[in-house]
Write a protein that holds these residues in place. Structure first.
Motif, PDB file in Angstrom:
ATOM      1  N   TRP A  21       0.654  -0.922   0.316  1.00 23.81           N
ATOM      2  CA  TRP A  21       0.681   0.026  -0.091  1.00 23.81           C
ATOM      3  C   TRP A  21       0.653   1.297   0.165  1.00 23.81           C
ATOM      4  O   TRP A  21       1.649   1.698   0.501  1.00 23.81           O
ATOM      5  CB  TRP A  21      -0.630   0.463   1.373  1.00 23.81           C
ATOM      6  CG  TRP A  21      -1.995   1.002   1.363  1.00 23.81           C
ATOM      7  CD1 TRP A  21      -2.997   1.818   0.137  1.00 23.81           C
ATOM      8  CD2 TRP A  21      -2.005   2.316   2.323  1.00 23.81           C
ATOM      9  NE1 TRP A  21      -3.899   2.268   0.368  1.00 23.81           N
ATOM     10  CE2 TRP A  21      -2.936   3.286   2.110  1.00 23.81           C
ATOM     11  CE3 TRP A  21      -0.976   2.294   3.341  1.00 23.81           C
ATOM     12  CZ2 TRP A  21      -3.508   3.948   2.845  1.00 23.81           C
ATOM     13  CZ3 TRP A  21      -1.452   3.937   3.783  1.00 23.81           C
ATOM     14  CH2 TRP A  21      -2.980   4.704   3.844  1.00 23.81           C
ATOM     15  N   ASN A  50      -6.274   5.575  -6.098  1.00 22.19           N
ATOM     16  CA  ASN A  50      -5.220   6.062  -5.469  1.00 22.19           C
ATOM     17  C   ASN A  50      -5.102   7.594  -6.673  1.00 22.19           C
ATOM     18  O   ASN A  50      -5.373   7.559  -7.845  1.00 22.19           O
ATOM     19  CB  ASN A  50      -4.187   5.635  -5.138  1.00 22.19           C
ATOM     20  CG  ASN A  50      -3.333   6.289  -4.176  1.00 22.19           C
ATOM     21  OD1 ASN A  50      -3.763   7.282  -4.203  1.00 22.19           O
ATOM     22  ND2 ASN A  50      -2.279   5.339  -3.690  1.00 22.19           N
ATOM     23  N   PHE A 124      -5.890   1.187   3.969  1.00 23.49           N
ATOM     24  CA  PHE A 124      -6.323   2.518   4.586  1.00 23.49           C
ATOM     25  C   PHE A 124      -7.588   2.042   5.294  1.00 23.49           C
ATOM     26  O   PHE A 124      -7.673   0.700   4.996  1.00 23.49           O
ATOM     27  CB  PHE A 124      -7.643   3.061   2.723  1.00 23.49           C
ATOM     28  CG  PHE A 124      -7.790   4.553   2.525  1.00 23.49           C
ATOM     29  CD1 PHE A 124      -6.984   5.333   3.151  1.00 23.49           C
ATOM     30  CD2 PHE A 124      -9.117   4.636   2.376  1.00 23.49           C
ATOM     31  CE1 PHE A 124      -7.372   6.461   2.563  1.00 23.49           C
ATOM     32  CE2 PHE A 124     -10.215   5.929   2.930  1.00 23.49           C
ATOM     33  CZ  PHE A 124      -8.295   7.356   2.845  1.00 23.49           C
TER      34      PHE A 124
END
Ligand SMILES: [Mg+2]
Length: 159
Positions: A21, A50, A124
């Motif tokens: 990530w 993203n 996230f």
């Protein structure tokens, strides 16, 4: 398996599918795999929720088209990717680590999907919440033969 399915395009997730990530550290073997697919006539499009600049670096490194700010599972970005690849949904497969983003979005446009284990545990906060729902849904899914094989071969405790 992809050949058997008649797949000509891969809609590939970024974070926690091919890089940990929010990093640009491609998982070992990914560039070679994308190249091997390309040589076999299967094109790849990178699709991510993203926006960060690092995303462009990864797409450049892999030399593949990129759709950013995808808002998966909304189907818009999947349609944009299919247009970028010039392919119909039945000719493409989505590959990603999230059931409620990558897989759900693919299903909304009538595509097959392959879900992979996230490459890192960092993610996230909303994703972390959705993992709880995923754990409820996974036991109800029918694995592909390859996934069933993977599960038998896997000795990790989360398998
Ligand atoms: Mg992901």
């Amino acid at each position: 398996m992809l050949e058997e399915w008649g797949i000509r395009g891969i809609i590939l997730d970024l974070d926690n599918t091919i890089v940990p990530w929010h990093t640009t550290d491609l998982v070992a073997g990914v560039p070679e795999w994308v190249d091997r697919m390309r040589r076999a006539g299967v094109r790849t499009c990178l699709v991510t929720n993203n926006y960060g600049a690092h995303v462009r670096d990864v797409a450049r490194a892999l030399d593949v088209p990129l759709v950013v700010g995808a808002l998966k599972p909304l189907p818009g970005a999947f349609w944009r990717s299919l247009r970028a690849l010039g392919l119909e949904p039945r000719r493409c497969v989505a590959v990603g680590d999230q059931l409620f983003a990558d897989v759900l979005g693919a299903k909304l446009v009538g595509m097959r999907a392959i879900v992979v284990r996230p490459v890192s545990a960092r993610e996230f906060p909303t994703t972390r919440a959705l993992r709880i729902l995923e754990r409820l849904v996974y036991p109800r899914l029918r694995p592909t033969p390859a996934a069933a094989h993977d599960r038998r071969a896997d000795s990790r405790p989360d398998a």
